[in-house]
Scaffold this motif. Structure first.
Motif, mmCIF file in Angstrom:
data_model
loop_
_atom_site.group_PDB
_atom_site.id
_atom_site.type_symbol
_atom_site.label_atom_id
_atom_site.label_comp_id
_atom_site.label_asym_id
_atom_site.label_seq_id
_atom_site.Cartn_x
_atom_site.Cartn_y
_atom_site.Cartn_z
ATOM 1 N N SER A 1 48.027 27.973 -19.977
ATOM 2 C CA SER A 1 48.123 29.250 -19.283
ATOM 3 C C SER A 1 47.226 30.278 -19.972
ATOM 4 O O SER A 1 46.721 30.026 -21.077
ATOM 5 C CB SER A 1 49.568 29.746 -19.313
ATOM 6 N N VAL B 1 54.899 27.273 -13.113
ATOM 7 C CA VAL B 1 53.868 26.258 -13.024
ATOM 8 C C VAL B 1 53.828 25.714 -11.598
ATOM 9 O O VAL B 1 54.867 25.555 -10.950
ATOM 10 C CB VAL B 1 54.113 25.120 -14.041
ATOM 11 N N THR B 2 52.620 25.491 -11.105
ATOM 12 C CA THR B 2 52.430 24.814 -9.821
ATOM 13 C C THR B 2 51.980 23.394 -10.129
ATOM 14 O O THR B 2 50.812 23.152 -10.449
ATOM 15 C CB THR B 2 51.386 25.551 -8.961
ATOM 16 N N ALA C 1 48.960 23.979 -12.645
ATOM 17 C CA ALA C 1 48.236 25.245 -12.774
ATOM 18 C C ALA C 1 49.229 26.382 -12.957
ATOM 19 O O ALA C 1 50.347 26.340 -12.448
ATOM 20 C CB ALA C 1 47.369 25.480 -11.541
ATOM 21 N N THR D 1 46.852 21.490 -19.163
ATOM 22 C CA THR D 1 46.361 22.803 -18.742
ATOM 23 C C THR D 1 47.091 23.893 -19.511
ATOM 24 O O THR D 1 48.322 23.879 -19.601
ATOM 25 C CB THR D 1 46.583 23.016 -17.238
ATOM 26 N N LEU E 1 49.340 29.668 -11.716
ATOM 27 C CA LEU E 1 48.743 30.565 -10.737
ATOM 28 C C LEU E 1 49.414 31.929 -10.688
ATOM 29 O O LEU E 1 48.867 32.849 -10.087
ATOM 30 C CB LEU E 1 48.817 29.917 -9.347
ATOM 31 N N THR F 1 45.124 21.723 -5.778
ATOM 32 C CA THR F 1 44.794 20.800 -6.852
ATOM 33 C C THR F 1 46.019 19.974 -7.191
ATOM 34 O O THR F 1 47.150 20.404 -6.979
ATOM 35 C CB THR F 1 44.303 21.570 -8.098
ATOM 36 N N SER G 1 51.783 25.480 -21.640
ATOM 37 C CA SER G 1 50.901 24.352 -21.334
ATOM 38 C C SER G 1 51.656 23.331 -20.497
ATOM 39 O O SER G 1 52.866 23.152 -20.665
ATOM 40 C CB SER G 1 50.402 23.674 -22.620
ATOM 41 N N ALA H 1 43.468 26.968 -4.911
ATOM 42 C CA ALA H 1 44.556 26.436 -5.725
ATOM 43 C C ALA H 1 44.959 25.024 -5.334
ATOM 44 O O ALA H 1 45.881 24.481 -5.914
ATOM 45 C CB ALA H 1 45.770 27.358 -5.628
ATOM 46 N N THR I 1 46.350 19.036 -10.343
ATOM 47 C CA THR I 1 46.516 19.339 -11.754
ATOM 48 C C THR I 1 47.453 20.526 -11.895
ATOM 49 O O THR I 1 47.291 21.523 -11.188
ATOM 50 C CB THR I 1 45.162 19.685 -12.396
#
Length: 553
Positions: A141, A70-71, A49, A139, A51, A45, A135, A43, A47
């Motif tokens: 989901s 969101v991460t 994500a 990215t 998770l 990143t 989103s 994970a 960007t």
């Protein structure tokens, strides 16, 4: 996907642990190692994500509550307080391909809410399947399915709910969630409490071992701790899968706070060494409402009511925020009218709602057992572990004062209200004690069956948390074969009890009956555990009694 809402009017549907663990030492939030440990592998990143999956909850005829976390950056793990504000958009459509979008918008995820967001969507059609996703930063989901409730006046002919409780991460895998997700026929699922556990790693596992470690490793006390533990749970693939398939309707019990929590403290809380209870409770509640798709009707509580057409309404209770401290087991204090499990306002709300209800069934989401229970004549080798599980004196007979047995005046008032107002078809749906039960709820257990039954109760066993055979450390089913007949002999309103197995329930409701199908897992310590139907019980309309039926729905 087979829909379970079948409406003929008003709707136009589209095609113990348990209780004697040693208290953890005082702990402070250490943000580095434990928080990073909660982040899934791979994970790291920059960007954004998703998770921790996506979820929906608390369905209304015109709306649904959507949730995600969101991460935004690698360091913005749950509980860290790190990471930039991030715009998160949501889209709701009638189809998985999102060609027929019905609603969209955006929210800001920030460290102030642990980068969780909730969108309370309104303007939807009743009894309708919808698909949604979030989103952020390019990215998307995963795509999830949800469903609105029927219109309030709809003549709904069937409802089907999954029912779960007591999921201790360290005790095993959440295969119950996976099997419920695979069904494809649930209108929603009910979580009756202990969605997370507060213990430090190794304090309460499975038969004294740890199947998979908590994050953080310490007992959770601070806001960062509770956020981190919720984050760990939401990485479970089986839990994520169930949240993707149907909306959840959740209440809390004690372990979302600390063992045997009450309004002013908990058994598993040491005032001073672990800070103040006021601060710990506030932290637990904040993290819960951040991380769960729950729409509180009253700030800081989980008691609220949902309606499913003319077929059923569901009163959801908060039996931790307002209760008096548990009495000493066996003492006369359990009958003290000044002690309460609900609090005055909640009990009045429940009574008024049950009386005013015009639905066929009145369901009550209830975190601890309401049917009375006495141990009876058990041999010493069974009495001690059963007493440990039920929080009873291990050297004699008593009642579980953490349940309604410890607050008999509230129970007497509620059951008398049901009887005096001729309120029928009330079904309590209960978790907490890591066993399966099917109970009548008598007005006077001492004279039952001469005393009338005011309601019925289906109690669901734990997803993973230790039950009786685990405490005794014997093969599954061994203890239940010996203990169940003795329990039933001393409690004639108990139609069935299984003290030993783990699993889940499926509640199916029609105008004629409410039926609970009980399912059990092959092995809670295996991530590929199978499930099998164990038994079914139902209550037929107008009877206020439970009976066995021999086929699942």
């Amino acid at each position: 996907m087979t829909s379970r809402y079948r409406a003929t009017e008003g709707v136009n549907p589209p095609s113990p642990r348990r209780r004697t663990v040693v208290k953890a030492a005082a702990a402070t939030a250490v943000l580095a190692g434990p928080l990073v440990a909660a982040l899934p592998a791979g994970a790291a990143t920059q960007t954004p994500a998703f998770l921790h999956g996506v979820a929906s909850g608390d369905p209304l005829p015109d709306g649904i509550l959507l949730w995600t976390r969101v991460t935004p950056t690698a360091e913005a793990v749950p509980g860290s307080g790190l990471g930039p504000d991030t715009e998160v958009s949501w889209t709701v459509a009638r189809d998985k391909a999102f060609t027929n979008v019905v609603s969209r918008g955006s929210l800001t995820a920030s460290a102030a809410s642990d980068h969780t967001v909730k969108a309370d969507i309104r303007g939807l059609e009743p009894a309708t399947d919808y698909y949604f996703r979030f989103s952020a930063g390019g990215t998307d989901s995963p795509t999830a399915r949800t469903r609105t409730a029927p219109a309030a006046d709809a003549n709904v002919t069937g409802l089907r709910f999954g029912v779960v409780t007591c999921a201790n991460w360290e005790a095993g895998y959440f295969s119950s969630y996976r099997h419920l997700a695979a069904r494809g026929d649930l209108d929603a699922w009910l979580h009756l409490g202990d969605y997370i556990y507060e213990y430090k790693s190794g304090e309460y596992g499975t038969r004294g071992t740890v199947v998979r470690p908590h994050a953080p490793l310490n007992e959770i006390i601070t806001l960062a701790d509770y956020r981190t533990r919720h984050g760990r749970y939401k990485t479970d693939p089986d839990l994520q899968a169930l949240h993707l398939r149907a909306p959840v309707i959740a209440i809390w019990d004690d372990h979302e706070f600390a063992d045997n929590a009450w309004s002013g403290g908990a058994v598993n809380h040491t005032e001073g060494a672990e800070g103040t209870w006021t601060a710990r409770q506030a932290a637990a509640k904040q993290a819960y409402f951040e991380w769960m798709p729950v729409r509180p009707a009253i700030a800081g509580t989980t008691y609220r009511r949902l309606r499913f057409g003319r077929l059923a309404d569901l009163s959801l209770l908060d039996l931790r925020s307002f209760r008096s401290q548990q009495a000493s087991s066996g003492s006369g204090a359990v009958d003290d009218p000044d002690r309460t499990i609900t609090g005055r306002a909640q009990l009045d709300w429940l009574k008024a709602g049950l009386k005013a209800s015009d639905t066929k069934w009145r369901l009550v989401g209830n975190s601890v057992m309401i049917a009375p229970f006495v141990i009876g004549s058990l041999t010493a080798d069974l009495l001690k572990p059963l007493a440990k599980l039920l929080d009873l004196p291990q050297d004699g007979i008593g009642v579980n004062t953490d349940q309604w047995d410890g607050y008999t005046d509230d129970r007497r008032e509620l059951l008398a209200h049901l009887r005096s107002n001729a309120i029928g078809n009330t079904v309590f749906l209960t978790g907490d004690i890591h066993m399966s039960w099917a109970n009548d709820v008598p007005v006077d257990a001492g004279t039952y069956p001469l005393s009338p039954s005011a309601a019925t109760e289906f109690v669901i066993t734990s997803v993973t948390s230790d039950n009786l055979d685990d405490l005794v450390k014997v093969p599954e089913g061994t203890v239940s074969a010996l203990a169940a007949p003795l329990i039933q002999a001393a409690n004639r309103h108990v139609h069935w009890v299984d003290t030993d197995r783990h699993g889940y329930g499926v509640l199916d409701i029609t105008a004629d009956r409410a039926q609970m199908d009980y399912y059990v897992l092959s092995d809670r310590t295996s991530p590929t555990a199978t499930s099998s139907w164990e038994r079914s019980y139902r209550t037929r309309s107008g009877t206020q009694k439970v009976e066995r039926t021999y086929d699942p729905v």
